[in-house]
Design an enzyme around this catalytic site. Structure first.
Site, short mmCIF file in Angstrom:
data_model
loop_
_atom_site.label_atom_id
_atom_site.label_comp_id
_atom_site.label_asym_id
_atom_site.label_seq_id
_atom_site.Cartn_x
_atom_site.Cartn_y
_atom_site.Cartn_z
N GLY A 116 -39.58 -0.95 -51.95
CA GLY A 116 -38.64 -1.19 -50.86
C GLY A 116 -37.68 -2.32 -51.19
O GLY A 116 -37.58 -2.74 -52.35
N SER A 119 -39.20 -5.39 -53.03
CA SER A 119 -39.51 -5.14 -54.45
C SER A 119 -38.24 -5.12 -55.30
O SER A 119 -38.23 -5.63 -56.43
CB SER A 119 -40.21 -3.78 -54.59
OG SER A 119 -41.29 -3.72 -53.72
N ASP A 164 -40.15 4.78 -44.33
CA ASP A 164 -39.33 4.35 -43.18
C ASP A 164 -37.89 4.87 -43.20
O ASP A 164 -37.23 4.90 -42.18
CB ASP A 164 -39.26 2.82 -43.13
CG ASP A 164 -40.63 2.19 -43.03
OD1 ASP A 164 -41.55 2.88 -42.57
OD2 ASP A 164 -40.78 1.03 -43.43
N ARG A 291 -51.80 9.58 -22.07
CA ARG A 291 -52.54 9.24 -23.30
C ARG A 291 -51.59 8.65 -24.33
O ARG A 291 -50.42 9.04 -24.41
CB ARG A 291 -53.17 10.48 -23.91
CG ARG A 291 -53.95 11.34 -22.94
CD ARG A 291 -55.29 10.69 -22.65
NE ARG A 291 -55.82 11.17 -21.38
CZ ARG A 291 -56.86 11.98 -21.25
NH1 ARG A 291 -57.49 12.40 -22.32
NH2 ARG A 291 -57.30 12.36 -20.08
N VAL A 298 -51.78 7.74 -41.05
CA VAL A 298 -51.74 9.19 -41.28
C VAL A 298 -50.36 9.58 -41.83
O VAL A 298 -50.22 10.46 -42.67
CB VAL A 298 -52.00 9.92 -39.94
CG1 VAL A 298 -51.55 11.36 -39.98
CG2 VAL A 298 -53.47 9.82 -39.59
N GLN A 664 -44.32 33.37 -47.03
CA GLN A 664 -43.21 32.44 -47.26
C GLN A 664 -42.29 32.31 -46.05
O GLN A 664 -41.63 31.31 -45.85
CB GLN A 664 -42.39 32.88 -48.48
CG GLN A 664 -43.17 32.79 -49.77
CD GLN A 664 -42.55 33.62 -50.87
OE1 GLN A 664 -41.64 33.18 -51.55
NE2 GLN A 664 -43.04 34.83 -51.05
#
Ligand code: ATP
Length: 754
Positions: A116, A119, A164, A291, A298, A664
């Site tokens: 990112g 770095s 991101d 909720r 993930v 497909q």
């Protein structure tokens, strides 16, 4: 660019290293593989630095020489096989002194960093300090003056790996598409349970300061409200506005409520908005339990999407080209993708602009933040705001309401429903009447036409197949008369055809028949939707990305079945006579050979391929993977190839065929196909409205070309098309064939597939 064309500037540079740094992202492995194999292919020694800058500072075992085989079988793996870490030590000059020593002792002076903005900033500081660091190492007696003198410059290049998509200089970062896959899968799943119980969910997604994942996730899933950092609600009482809108949506017939919130979302005073806070607000106003689902890591996990594999591969390959042709006086670059083209941008500019966007949000300069995200981001946000309305704006008083019709053509393509949904809602929101033609062009002949309302397309964005219906009918003879009558009877002012080749042919035919059928004097526009990606004027048609993912997922499974036995697979994919799916599927799955109609297949090719296969399996390889387009050669078909390889293999390996067929075309559309469909449909409706309002009967086909969405005059359809083979005359992806060959070629080491 052909393999031989990779230019090595100045004297031959022999050693290059790659490291991954910052957060991991799916597709980093594809980039690492491409960098290592491209480097080896042009005779450079390539090293991997394990654990990012930490490994660079530590040296020793962390810096390893790589072989062709070291990166075999990693395309389908998430994360980064060479590890990533954050290193506080590298932030200090002391740490970078150690890093310089480790590099120069291995005589490495070319470095590709995948990470990112932090770095890449670190890499640039390291490059600028290089001479100073070497001088210090010499003065401390840690390296010889000769060694320092032989490596006076550090050449660097950057690739952006981050889910991101917060980086300036590339339209999309490596990993963002896969993260969107995870988000869309999760929200689709949540929607189905939410709508069963008429429930509300708040889904929190990653992205730090950038709202890309939330925005595109919301657009792709049909969310009811989206909160992003770049554009906080413009009012103080945003909670009330959100509640009113959500309640109105329920009243209009929506069975569930999904709010997507970016982790960096805030109100206009800069106060962070939390997911529980949103849930509490909704609970109060809706009077029901809400909720919260925090998707968390993930989103970074799982196999990379086909797009990320190919993005990583193409950017990695280009980064090696760039590093090897670079000279010390050239500014370091970040290799990114702009408008479907690999484009380098000066690293410093990229980092500065990236940080500027974060600062703009910090300083509450939200317009500036939106500007820095770019025009597509802004356009997507505008479209989203229309899509999530409970009902359309009412027509303006005295407004002429146009009657615009939508029809499909050809086989179903994933994303068609998202296109219809967007076209209906954008048309209605502009005060017009939208007519849906059922059952494709046959429905236009039969007069199967109905008015669509706002809720008639509710929940369509995630649906595969075609809700309106489609078929491969090509109208001819008296069909045209019936179409003309139906256009007149339904007083259709403009026609949007969403589909494949038959639609293009039909529209062109109608254009030529205007003299005989005055009803055809209306504007028409074609939106490319076909998994084959064989339509002129568009580099990517809606449906092709989903098909590619279907292919890659199937091939991943097929490859696993060869673990125990030595096997060669011949996988046949669709595309008619267009090799896009075969080539891009081959690139993303590491096939050693791709057969496409554009190149043809000769007996000589097959003899070579058999020899390579035999040599490889004799040398110990376990898997062969050949991907062929369904019409690559009708004589040397899949069954023929299987028999040939089996016979000539002489029992060295088994050969199996796999014809992927209709799987497909199936499944839910990929995120890209959903928002591409939405974007194109929005533009098509705007186009039709504009033409009618201007009294024009112009006809066009729309498509993505480079960075832009363009309309081509329908008159140009034959000029731009290979009418014999039903594909565009110019196919941009043909330039990528050599990369697929270089990266998976059975070369001197007989490494073979993957
Ligand atoms: P991500 O977007 O996933 O967070 P990133 O590259 O921005 O990736 P950072 O944690 O900012 O992640 O940086 C990764 C590593 O890069 C740091 O641990 C550090 O070793 C190095 N680095 C970052 N900024 C600098 C800097 N200004 N000077 C030297 N090194 C730096």
């Amino acid at each position: 660019m052909e393999k031989e064309e990779i230019k090595v500037a100045g004297q031959m540079k022999k050693r290059m290293a790659v490291l991954t740094s910052g957060g991991d992202a799916q597709g980093m492995n594809a980039a690492v593989r491409a960098i290592i194999r491209t480097g080896l292919d042009v005779g450079v020694e390539v090293y991997a630095i394990y654990e990012g800058y930490h490994g660079l500072v530590e040296g020793g075992e962390f810096i390893r020489k790589m072989t062709w085989e070291s990166v075999g079988g990693i395309l389908q793996r998430g994360g980064t096989i060479i590890g990533t870490a954050r290193s506080e030590e590298f932030r200090t000059r002391e740490g970078r002194l150690k890093a310089a020593r480790n590099l120069i002792q291995n005589e490495i002076d070319n470095l590709i960093v995948i990470g990112g903005d932090g770095s890449l900033t670190g890499a640039n500081i390291f490059r600028l300090e290089w001479i100073g660091l070497l001088t210090e190492l010499v003065s401390q007696g840690l390296i010889s003056p000769e060694l320092a003198a032989s490596h006076p410059n550090l050449i660097i290049a950057g690739l952006v790996g981050s889910i991101d998509n917060d980086f300036y200089g590339t339209d999309i970062t490596i990993g963002a598409d896969s993260a969107l896959h995870r988000i869309v899968e999760a929200v689709d799943a949540i929607s189905s349970t939410a709508s069963s119980h008429q429930r509300s969910f708040v889904v929190k997604v990653m992205g730090r300061n950038c709202g890309y994942l939330a925005l595109m996730g919301g657009l792709a899933t049909g969310a009811d409200w989206v909160l992003i950092p770049e554009s906080p609600p413009a009012v103080d009482n945003w909670e009330e506005v959100m509640c009113e809108r959500v309640k109105a949506g329920r009243k209009a017939g929506r069975r569930d409520t999904i709010v997507i919130i970016a982790e960096g979302a805030r109100d206009r005073f800069g106060n962070y908005i939390g997911s529980s806070q949103v849930a509490e607000i909704l609970e109060k106003c809706m009077g029901e339990e809400v909720r919260v689902t925090v998707l968390g890591h993930v989103q970074r996990g799982g196999a990379p999407s086909a797009f990320d594999r190919n993005l990583g591969t193409l950017l990695g390959h280009a980064a090696v080209e760039l590093v090897l042709s670079s000279t010390p006086d050239l500014e370091p670059q970040v290799v990114g993708l702009r408008g479907n083209r690999i484009t380098p941008t000066p690293l410093i500019e990229c980092v500065e602009k990236t940080q500027e966007a974060a600062k703009a949000i910090e300083n509450h300069e939200y317009d500036k933040a939106m500007d820095l995200r770019g025009s597509s981001f802004k356009e997507a946000f505008t479209t989203l705001k229309t899509m999530l309305r409970a009902l359309p704006h009412p027509p303006q008083p005295g407004q002429k309401r146009l009657r615009l019709a939508l029809v499909h053509s050809g086989m179903p393509a994933p994303g068609m429903n998202a296109a219809v949904r967007a076209a209906v809602r954008i048309g209605l929101d502009n005060g017009h009447i939208i007519l849906g033609v059922e059952n494709g062009l046959q429905g236009l002949i039969d007069g199967n036409i109905r008015e669509m309302d706002w809720m008639s397309v509710n929940g369509w964005a995630p649906l595969g197949g075609s809700e309106l219906g489609t078929n491969r009918k090509v109208p001819s003879g008296s069909d045209l008369y019936h179409i003309a009558r139906n256009i007149e009877n339904h007083e259709i002012h403009g026609l949007l055809i969403i589909g494949g080749w038959t639609g293009y042919e039909t529209a062109y035919h109608m254009l030529q028949e205007r003299r005989n059928y005055p009803a055809f004097n209306l504007p028409m526009v074609l939106l490319p939707a076909s998994i084959n990606n064989n339509l002129p004027g568009s580099e990517l048609s809606v449906g092709a990305d989903t098909a590619l993912n279907n292919i890659v997922e199937a091939v991943d499974k097929i490859k696993q079945s060869a673990v125990a036995l030595k096997r060669c697979f011949v996988v046949e994919v669709m595309g008619r006579k267009c090799g896009y799916l075969a080539l891009m599927g081959g690139l993303a799955s590491g096939a050693e050979r791709v057969y496409i109609h554009e190149e043809g297949v000769t007996l000589r090719d097959l003899v070579d391929d058999v020899e390579h296969l035999n040599m490889g399996f004799r040398g110990g390889k376990r898997l062969g993977l050949m991907i062929r387009n369904e019409h690559a050669n009708d004589v040397y078909n899949t069954a023929f190839m299987v028999s040939l390889f089996e016979e000539e293999g002489g029992g060295l390996y088994e050969v199996r065929q796999s014809i992927l067929g209709y799987l497909q075309q199936g499944g839910n559309p990929s995120p890209f196909d959903r928002f591409q469909a939405t974007r194109l449909a929005t533009r098509c409706i705007d186009y039709l409205i504009k033409q009618v309002e201007q009294g024009s009967t112009a006809c066009a086909f729309i498509g993505l070309q480079g960075h832009d969405i363009k309309f081509n005059d329908l008159e140009d359809f034959p000029r731009m098309s290979d009418l014999e083979n039903l594909r565009p005359k110019v196919q941009w992806w043909m330039d990528l064939r050599h990369i697929a060959k270089v990266l998976a070629q059975p070369g001197p080491h007989e490494h073979g597939a993957t």
